[in-house]
Design a protein around this motif. Structure first.
Motif, PDB file in Angstrom:
ATOM      1  N   ASP A 225     -23.311  26.702 -10.522  1.00  0.00           N
ATOM      2  CA  ASP A 225     -23.280  27.192 -11.910  1.00  0.00           C
ATOM      3  C   ASP A 225     -24.678  27.193 -12.521  1.00  0.00           C
ATOM      4  N   ALA A 226     -25.462  26.151 -12.209  1.00  0.00           N
ATOM      5  CA  ALA A 226     -26.809  26.058 -12.774  1.00  0.00           C
ATOM      6  C   ALA A 226     -27.703  27.168 -12.258  1.00  0.00           C
ATOM      7  N   LEU A 227     -27.580  27.498 -10.976  1.00  0.00           N
ATOM      8  CA  LEU A 227     -28.408  28.546 -10.392  1.00  0.00           C
ATOM      9  C   LEU A 227     -28.123  29.911 -11.011  1.00  0.00           C
ATOM     10  N   SER A 228     -26.939  30.080 -11.571  1.00  0.00           N
ATOM     11  CA  SER A 228     -26.583  31.382 -12.162  1.00  0.00           C
ATOM     12  C   SER A 228     -27.385  31.688 -13.424  1.00  0.00           C
ATOM     13  N   VAL A 229     -28.048  30.679 -14.030  1.00  0.00           N
ATOM     14  CA  VAL A 229     -28.833  30.918 -15.244  1.00  0.00           C
ATOM     15  C   VAL A 229     -30.214  31.484 -14.904  1.00  0.00           C
ATOM     16  N   GLU A 234     -36.876  34.213 -10.477  1.00  0.00           N
ATOM     17  CA  GLU A 234     -36.817  32.752 -10.480  1.00  0.00           C
ATOM     18  C   GLU A 234     -35.961  32.240  -9.322  1.00  0.00           C
ATOM     19  N   MET A 235     -34.845  32.914  -9.107  1.00  0.00           N
ATOM     20  CA  MET A 235     -33.950  32.509  -8.018  1.00  0.00           C
ATOM     21  C   MET A 235     -34.632  32.668  -6.673  1.00  0.00           C
ATOM     22  N   HIS A 236     -35.391  33.742  -6.514  1.00  0.00           N
ATOM     23  CA  HIS A 236     -36.093  33.972  -5.248  1.00  0.00           C
ATOM     24  C   HIS A 236     -37.127  32.877  -4.994  1.00  0.00           C
ATOM     25  N   ILE A 237     -37.873  32.517  -6.028  1.00  0.00           N
ATOM     26  CA  ILE A 237     -38.909  31.494  -5.864  1.00  0.00           C
ATOM     27  C   ILE A 237     -38.290  30.135  -5.564  1.00  0.00           C
ATOM     28  N   ILE A 238     -37.230  29.764  -6.288  1.00  0.00           N
ATOM     29  CA  ILE A 238     -36.564  28.475  -6.045  1.00  0.00           C
ATOM     30  C   ILE A 238     -35.971  28.438  -4.638  1.00  0.00           C
ATOM     31  N   ALA A 239     -35.369  29.548  -4.217  1.00  0.00           N
ATOM     32  CA  ALA A 239     -34.757  29.590  -2.885  1.00  0.00           C
ATOM     33  C   ALA A 239     -35.809  29.422  -1.795  1.00  0.00           C
ATOM     34  N   GLN A 240     -36.965  30.090  -1.963  1.00  0.00           N
ATOM     35  CA  GLN A 240     -38.003  30.008  -0.946  1.00  0.00           C
ATOM     36  C   GLN A 240     -38.743  28.677  -0.976  1.00  0.00           C
ATOM     37  N   ARG A 241     -38.880  28.094  -2.149  1.00  0.00           N
ATOM     38  CA  ARG A 241     -39.659  26.870  -2.289  1.00  0.00           C
ATOM     39  C   ARG A 241     -38.826  25.596  -2.078  1.00  0.00           C
ATOM     40  N   ARG A 242     -37.568  25.607  -2.534  1.00  0.00           N
ATOM     41  CA  ARG A 242     -36.771  24.381  -2.589  1.00  0.00           C
ATOM     42  C   ARG A 242     -35.524  24.379  -1.700  1.00  0.00           C
ATOM     43  N   LEU A 243     -35.004  25.555  -1.390  1.00  0.00           N
ATOM     44  CA  LEU A 243     -33.727  25.614  -0.685  1.00  0.00           C
ATOM     45  C   LEU A 243     -33.848  26.065   0.769  1.00  0.00           C
TER      46      LEU A 243
END
Length: 289
Positions: A225-229, A234-243
């Motif tokens: 749910d949090a990722l949907s915000v 932003e989602m691309h950067i978080i996915a590549q950096r953290r996930l």
């Protein structure tokens, strides 16, 4: 019962065949070995092996103290004998019996280690030496005329065989106590349960496992749910950096997105703040972006 009789019959047949096999003179033994080496004459190989079955049987008697079937020990000795016959080099000027003794012993020792206990032991050469020499060395120490305590005996044996005192103590315990099934009853008369019932489990209790499962599912739902915000970048950067398993560097993402690595860092920081607010939304103040 039928299998026992069959086993005894097979053992008797091997003993009779060995007793009837003629001895080989050195010259005859050499000629047979040459025939096998140069012409792969199977009859020559069989004659060498059969003539030395007495050797395998005499060595099997020495290993009988480990409580394994005599017939099986002889069979294993025969396997070692055939291996020795196949590898024997007549050019080395060594009697076949001298060469075969090592192979027969090795084959029987391997069989004993595989079948003496359900717990595998003797996985290294030092442990193997400890297994087969511990009783003999303890008997020698007890016959020395001087009182030798267990700790002193372990120390002397460990030095002689090149193993730790703890290994000597553990092997001594294993040789002294037979295998016991965990499903064996504690008391046959009153059916008080099995030995398995006394084992302490380190696993979490059932209610703890259920709680952990629920917590994991709840946290996963919160994260989704949090990722949907987040917006697409932003989602691309978080996915590549953290996930991802191998997180991308700021420079790599900047090059991919056509922005500076400092801008990537700013977007990542902003995205993490948005995630934090989304995750604590129910218990935090209103967040403005």
């Amino acid at each position: 019962m039928g299998m026992d009789r069959a086993g005894l019959g097979g053992e008797a047949m091997m003993l009779r065949a060995a007793s009837r096999a003629p001895y080989l003179e050195r010259g005859e033994e050499l000629a047979l070995a040459i025939r096998w080496k140069e012409k792969r004459d199977q009859q020559a190989l069989d004659r060498i092996a059969t003539a030395h079955m007495r050797l395998a049987i005499s060595m099997a008697v020495k290993f009988r103290r480990y409580g394994l079937p005599m017939g099986d020990l002889i069979q294993e000795g025969h396997v070692g004998l055939l291996e020795a016959a196949a590898r024997f080099d007549p050019d080395r000027d060594v009697r076949f019996s001298t060469y075969a003794t090592w192979w027969i012993r090795a084959s029987m020792q391997d069989y004993v280690l595989r079948n003496w206990s359900i717990v595998r032991g003797g996985t290294s050469s030092a442990q193997k030496s400890l297994f087969f020499n511990l009783r003999r060395m303890r008997a020698r120490l007890s016959q020395s005329g001087e009182p030798v305590g267990a700790l002193s005996a372990y120390k002397q044996i460990s030095v002689a065989l090149g193993v730790s005192e703890a290994d000597v103590a553990l092997m001594d315990m294993r040789l002294s106590v037979p295998d016991t099934s965990l499903n064996a009853p504690l008391n046959v008369e009153n059916d008080s349960g099995e030995r398995m019932d006394l084992l302490v489990s380190d696993a979490p209790l059932p209610d703890e496992q259920v709680c952990e499962t629920i917590d994991i599912e709840r946290r996963s739902s919160w994260l989704r749910d949090a990722l949907s915000v987040l917006n697409e970048r932003e989602m691309h950067i978080i996915a590549q950096r953290r996930l991802s398993e191998n997180g991308a560097t700021l420079e790599e993402l900047g090059s991919l997105l056509g922005i500076s690595k400092e801008r990537v860092r700013q977007i990542e920081t902003r995205a993490l703040e948005k995630l934090k607010c989304a995750l604590v939304k129910e218990n935090s103040a209103f967040c403005v972006f």
